[in-house]
Write a protein that holds these residues in place. Sequence first.
Motif, PDB file in Angstrom:
ATOM      1  N   GLY A  17       0.489  -1.439  -0.110  1.00 56.95           N
ATOM      2  CA  GLY A  17      -0.451   0.311  -0.240  1.00 56.95           C
ATOM      3  C   GLY A  17       0.708   1.731   0.616  1.00 56.95           C
ATOM      4  N   LEU A  18       1.896   1.303  -0.436  1.00 59.41           N
ATOM      5  CA  LEU A  18       3.281   2.260  -0.041  1.00 59.41           C
ATOM      6  C   LEU A  18       2.706   3.035  -1.344  1.00 59.41           C
ATOM      7  N   VAL A  19       2.653   2.602  -2.786  1.00 54.84           N
ATOM      8  CA  VAL A  19       2.375   3.176  -3.484  1.00 54.84           C
ATOM      9  C   VAL A  19       0.805   2.954  -4.134  1.00 54.84           C
ATOM     10  N   ASP A  20       0.688   3.390  -5.625  1.00 51.03           N
ATOM     11  CA  ASP A  20      -0.854   3.326  -5.961  1.00 51.03           C
ATOM     12  C   ASP A  20      -1.026   1.981  -7.171  1.00 51.03           C
ATOM     13  N   PHE A  21      -0.024   2.655  -8.122  1.00 53.69           N
ATOM     14  CA  PHE A  21      -0.260   1.917  -9.076  1.00 53.69           C
ATOM     15  C   PHE A  21       1.460   1.824  -9.424  1.00 53.69           C
ATOM     16  N   VAL A  22       1.589   0.698 -10.450  1.00 57.54           N
ATOM     17  CA  VAL A  22       3.240   0.340 -10.857  1.00 57.54           C
ATOM     18  C   VAL A  22       2.930  -0.185 -11.912  1.00 57.54           C
ATOM     19  N   GLY A  23       3.988  -0.095 -12.935  1.00 56.79           N
ATOM     20  CA  GLY A  23       3.673   0.181 -14.515  1.00 56.79           C
ATOM     21  C   GLY A  23       4.663  -0.189 -15.196  1.00 56.79           C
ATOM     22  N   SER A  24       5.037  -0.410 -16.553  1.00 64.66           N
ATOM     23  CA  SER A  24       6.465   0.041 -16.845  1.00 64.66           C
ATOM     24  C   SER A  24       5.735   1.439 -17.329  1.00 64.66           C
ATOM     25  N   LYS A  25       7.136   2.352 -18.640  1.00 65.22           N
ATOM     26  CA  LYS A  25       6.962   3.818 -18.396  1.00 65.22           C
ATOM     27  C   LYS A  25       5.544   3.927 -18.863  1.00 65.22           C
ATOM     28  N   GLU A  26       5.188   3.866 -20.192  1.00 62.20           N
ATOM     29  CA  GLU A  26       4.333   3.308 -21.467  1.00 62.20           C
ATOM     30  C   GLU A  26       2.979   2.749 -20.593  1.00 62.20           C
ATOM     31  N   GLU A  27       2.998   2.171 -19.019  1.00 58.37           N
ATOM     32  CA  GLU A  27       1.885   1.623 -18.506  1.00 58.37           C
ATOM     33  C   GLU A  27       1.590   3.493 -17.825  1.00 58.37           C
ATOM     34  N   ILE A  28       2.879   4.009 -17.401  1.00 57.81           N
ATOM     35  CA  ILE A  28       2.910   5.107 -16.529  1.00 57.81           C
ATOM     36  C   ILE A  28       1.701   6.123 -17.275  1.00 57.81           C
ATOM     37  N   GLU A  29       2.076   6.251 -18.494  1.00 54.93           N
ATOM     38  CA  GLU A  29       1.898   7.345 -19.368  1.00 54.93           C
ATOM     39  C   GLU A  29       0.460   7.366 -19.444  1.00 54.93           C
ATOM     40  N   ALA A  30       0.356   5.646 -20.105  1.00 53.10           N
ATOM     41  CA  ALA A  30      -1.264   5.724 -20.147  1.00 53.10           C
ATOM     42  C   ALA A  30      -1.971   5.582 -19.163  1.00 53.10           C
ATOM     43  N   GLU A  31      -1.848   5.401 -18.390  1.00 53.86           N
ATOM     44  CA  GLU A  31      -2.700   5.994 -16.492  1.00 53.86           C
ATOM     45  C   GLU A  31      -2.573   6.862 -16.081  1.00 53.86           C
ATOM     46  N   ARG A  32      -1.641   7.920 -16.289  1.00 56.39           N
ATOM     47  CA  ARG A  32      -1.689   8.772 -16.389  1.00 56.39           C
ATOM     48  C   ARG A  32      -2.717  10.050 -17.003  1.00 56.39           C
ATOM     49  N   GLY A  33      -3.332   9.565 -18.499  1.00 54.47           N
ATOM     50  CA  GLY A  33      -3.920   9.626 -19.067  1.00 54.47           C
ATOM     51  C   GLY A  33      -5.175   9.374 -18.708  1.00 54.47           C
ATOM     52  N   ARG A  34      -5.029   8.496 -18.922  1.00 54.62           N
ATOM     53  CA  ARG A  34      -6.721   7.937 -18.511  1.00 54.62           C
ATOM     54  C   ARG A  34      -7.379   8.266 -16.998  1.00 54.62           C
ATOM     55  N   PHE A  35      -5.887   8.248 -15.811  1.00 56.61           N
ATOM     56  CA  PHE A  35      -6.976   9.281 -14.871  1.00 56.61           C
ATOM     57  C   PHE A  35      -6.865  10.593 -14.739  1.00 56.61           C
ATOM     58  N   SER A  36      -5.974  11.488 -15.034  1.00 53.83           N
ATOM     59  CA  SER A  36      -6.702  12.665 -15.825  1.00 53.83           C
ATOM     60  C   SER A  36      -7.847  13.257 -16.239  1.00 53.83           C
TER      61      SER A  36
END
Length: 259
Positions: free
Chosen positions: A179-198
Motif C-alpha cells: 500500500g505504499l504506492v497506488d499504481f505500478v507499471g512500465s514507463k508506457e503503462e504509467i503514461e497511459a494511466e496518467r492519461g486515463r486518470f487525468s
Amino acid sequence: MSMNKTQVTYEVENGIGTLLLVPPEGKPLTLDGEVMVELEQAIAGLAAEAPRMVWVRSMSERFFCVGANLNVLQNTNEETIVPWVMQGHRVLNMLEDLSMPVVAVVEGYAMGGGLELAMACDLIFAADGAKLAQSEAGLGFIPGWGGTRRLAGRIGVAKAKYYYYSGAMIDAPKAAEIGLVDFVGSKEEIEAERGRFSTAVAANNSNSLTQFKTILNQQERAARDENAAVEAFRSISCLQDPDTKQRLHDFLTKKGKKV
C-alpha cells in the motif's frame, strides 16, 4: 547552463498542472533550503492557478529524490535542525493541502525526504523499476517531514516499523502490495494511466473533489501539527547521540573522498 543543485519548476497546460524536479547535471536530485524555497513557490503558484489536478515528477529516470544533500548534512546541528524540520513540514503540508488531486510519479530512487515528498501527494504512481526507502536510521536520524505519520498512514504501524527499523529498500511491486504506492507499471503503462486518470478527474466536479479531500485532510490536521513538533524535538535528541555524530562523520568523509 550548468546546474549544481536540484531546481523546481511548474506549468499548467490544458487544466493539468505539473510540478517538475530538475536534477543537477550528473547528480541525483537532493534537497536543501534553497530548493525547498523553490518548491514552496511552485506549490503556491499551482494553488493560485488552480488546475484540475497536479502531477509531481522528476526529469531523471534514475532518481525521484534522495533527500537532503551534503551541504545540509554538513551544516546540521542542534541549532539548525529545528528550522530545517519545520521548513520541510510547512512546504510538504502546503503540497498536501492543495485543493486538487495531486499524484507523484516515482521513477528510480525515492529515499528519505524524497519519499516524504512523494507521500505528501494524494497518490503515488511508481515505475516498475522504482525503489523506495525511509532510510534515515542508517545515519542516526528520524524522518523529519511527516514521514513517521504518513508512512504509518499508508502501510500501517507494524509495517512502518519493519521497514524503518530495517532500512530495507522496497521495490515497486512490493510497495504496491503493502500500500505504499497506488499504481505500478512500465514507463508506457504509467503514461497511459496518467492519461486515463487525468481524463477521469477532469470529467468530475472539481468542487466535490476539493470538498472530499478537505474533509479527509482536516480529520488529520491536529495529528499533523503535533507530529511536526514531535519530529523536531526528537531530531534534536538524535543529533545529540554520539553514534549519530560518528555515522554522519563517516558518511561525509566517505562522500568527500568520492568528489
